[in-house]
Design an enzyme around this catalytic site. Structure first.
Site, mmCIF file in Angstrom:
data_model
loop_
_atom_site.group_PDB
_atom_site.id
_atom_site.type_symbol
_atom_site.label_atom_id
_atom_site.label_comp_id
_atom_site.label_asym_id
_atom_site.label_seq_id
_atom_site.Cartn_x
_atom_site.Cartn_y
_atom_site.Cartn_z
ATOM 1 N N ASP A 30 -10.813 -0.869 6.684
ATOM 2 C CA ASP A 30 -10.052 -1.049 5.442
ATOM 3 C C ASP A 30 -10.775 -0.455 4.237
ATOM 4 O O ASP A 30 -10.983 -1.134 3.226
ATOM 5 C CB ASP A 30 -9.801 -2.539 5.190
ATOM 6 N N GLU A 200 1.762 -2.896 5.229
ATOM 7 C CA GLU A 200 0.670 -3.665 4.632
ATOM 8 C C GLU A 200 -0.241 -2.701 3.885
ATOM 9 O O GLU A 200 0.099 -1.534 3.672
ATOM 10 C CB GLU A 200 -0.112 -4.429 5.706
#
Length: 441
Positions: A30, A200
């Site tokens: 991420d 997302e």
């Protein structure tokens, strides 16, 4: 003296990473990349093998590290900046420190992170930690941002100074932030104009007056994530969907998560893959590849590479298994140790007349004199290293002896290049030659 110098130079280079994945020795996912004070700072999440049974087959994250680089090839780990046991509002032992972000405003650095709040069985809050420097130390606020329930925060500060926060959770959402950067200045609003399917990890940025809203997107049922994007004339839309930045992983890493940043005139895509954990895609590692735009501002699709970005120093361990291209049948890549993937990879030249290309090696202005190849082979063979292709000047010929054990094999350089060149490494004769790395002095 020359042997000692070779050992010293090679030792100094250990740990420098000029290819994908860029962070070794730990999992990282991420990735949010930001440019502060002339450097790129990387704020990833930190996957770990779960110490609790509940998360053995799921994402498990207890803290955050920050890394920095001035050349995108050598990354300094500044250590832990926020951990679950040091944030007052985070549920003890929840291991839910998922995708973060960090921005600078008025000399302060604001680190945004999701976690499971105390006293709640389900759901996430998004907290803020504040520092005077991009590497910290960060002081977490005593409670999460009121009105924000979700994961994967991203903050965009517009040219007029107004800050916007975006996040995921039952869709993708956005709102204005107050000047204190820790409270909402508007009611949350769902991001519209996006395609159907799971989404997302939003990341928003501005370029040439256009606002880009990018996100991981599962476009097929039970599929893996692409990276997709939409564009608008305002940070809160309306957004128009434009397409795909990166296709699904061919090796079925379920998630992808990213950021996009400009550094020294080039745009880059930071993303992740499970390179060091091929059997478990919840332990991921950060990668970088170059990103380019079309004349109309739309984004050209990025094809993932092993080579990554930046220059590799000739006087280092050049991991040729992070190749730019392979040539011929009978050449492949395997883990050095399947029980410890962090040990890296090796190149297998199974047959003669096979080769690989490794781009952007910087030889500098001083001519190299010797090459070292870490290799082994039960049959032996001769490796030929050329500059800039199979018809380029021969830099060196290295005779690899028969040996079941790894050996550092040295040879004199025949033609010393200067400046930046691609390496063309081929097996001229022999078979079953394995190469860990090569380097020059």
């Amino acid at each position: 003296m020359k042997t000692w110098m070779c050992a010293m130079l090679m030792t100094m280079a250990v740990g420098a990473s000029a290819q994908n994945p860029i962070i070794s020795g730990q999992y990282s996912a991420d990735p949010t990349a930001r440019v502060f004070n002339g450097k790129v700072y990387l704020y990833p999440s930190h996957d770990i093998p779960s110490p609790i049974e509940k998360l053995k087959e799921w994402f498990c994250m207890a803290d955050y590290h920050v890394f920095s680089s001035s050349n995108l090839t050598e990354w300094q780990d500044h250590g832990v900046i926020v951990s679950q046991d040091k944030v007052p509002w985070v549920q003890d032992g929840s291991y839910t420190m998922w995708a973060p972000d960090c921005v600078e405003k008025d000399g302060k650095y604001y680190f945004y992170f999701p976690a499971a709040p105390k006293g709640e069985e389900k759901g996430f809050g998004i907290g803020v930690a504040v520092a005077d420097h991009p590497e910290g130390p960060f002081m977490p606020m005593w409670k999460p941002i009121e009105g924000v329930h979700g994961i994967d925060p991203c903050v965009l500060i517009d040219k007029d100074g107004q800050a916007y926060i975006y996040w995921a959770g039952a869709g993708l959402h956005m709102a204005k932030l107050k000047p204190n950067m820790t409270e909402l200045a508007s009611e949350p609003k769902q991001v519209e104009g996006l395609p159907e399917g799971f989404k997302e990890g939003p990341f928003a940025f501005e370029r040439n007056g256009k606002y880009y809203f990018t996100f991981p997107w599962v476009r097929e049922k039970d599929g893996t994530e692409t990276l997709a994007y939409a564009m608008a004339d305002h940070p809160m839309g309306p957004f128009t969907f434009k397409g795909i930045i990166m296709d699904e992983s061919p090796t079925k890493c379920w998630t992808n998560h990213h950021s996009i940043v400009e550094y020294q005139g080039q745009w880059y895509l930071f993303y992740h893959h499970n390179d060091y954990s091929p059997k478990f895609d919840k332990n991921r590692s950060v990668r970088i590849d170059s990103l380019n735009f079309n004349p109309d501002g739309t984004i050209q699709k990025v094809i993932p590479t092993l080579r990554g970005v930046g220059l590799t120093k000739a006087r280092s361990h050049i991991q040729i298994d992070r190749y730019s291209a392979l040539q011929g049948k009978g050449i492949g890549i395997e883990y050095l140790d399947k029980n410890n993937c962090f040990a890296g990879w090796k190149t297998l030249f199974s047959k003669s007349n096979t080769a690989l290309i490794y781009n952007k090696v910087d030889f500098g202005n001083e001519k190299v004199e010797e090459i070292t190849v870490r290799a082994k082979s039960v049959k032996g063979g001769v490796l030929v290293v050329r500059a800039d292709g199979k018809k380029g000047n021969i830099i060196a010929k290295v005779k690899i002896p028969k040996s079941a054990a790894w050996k550092n094999v040295r040879a004199q350089v025949l033609h010393a290049p200067q400046g930046v060149h691609a390496l063309h490494v081929s097996l001229q004769s022999g078979a079953d030659v394995e190469v860990d790395w090569l380097g020059f002095i």
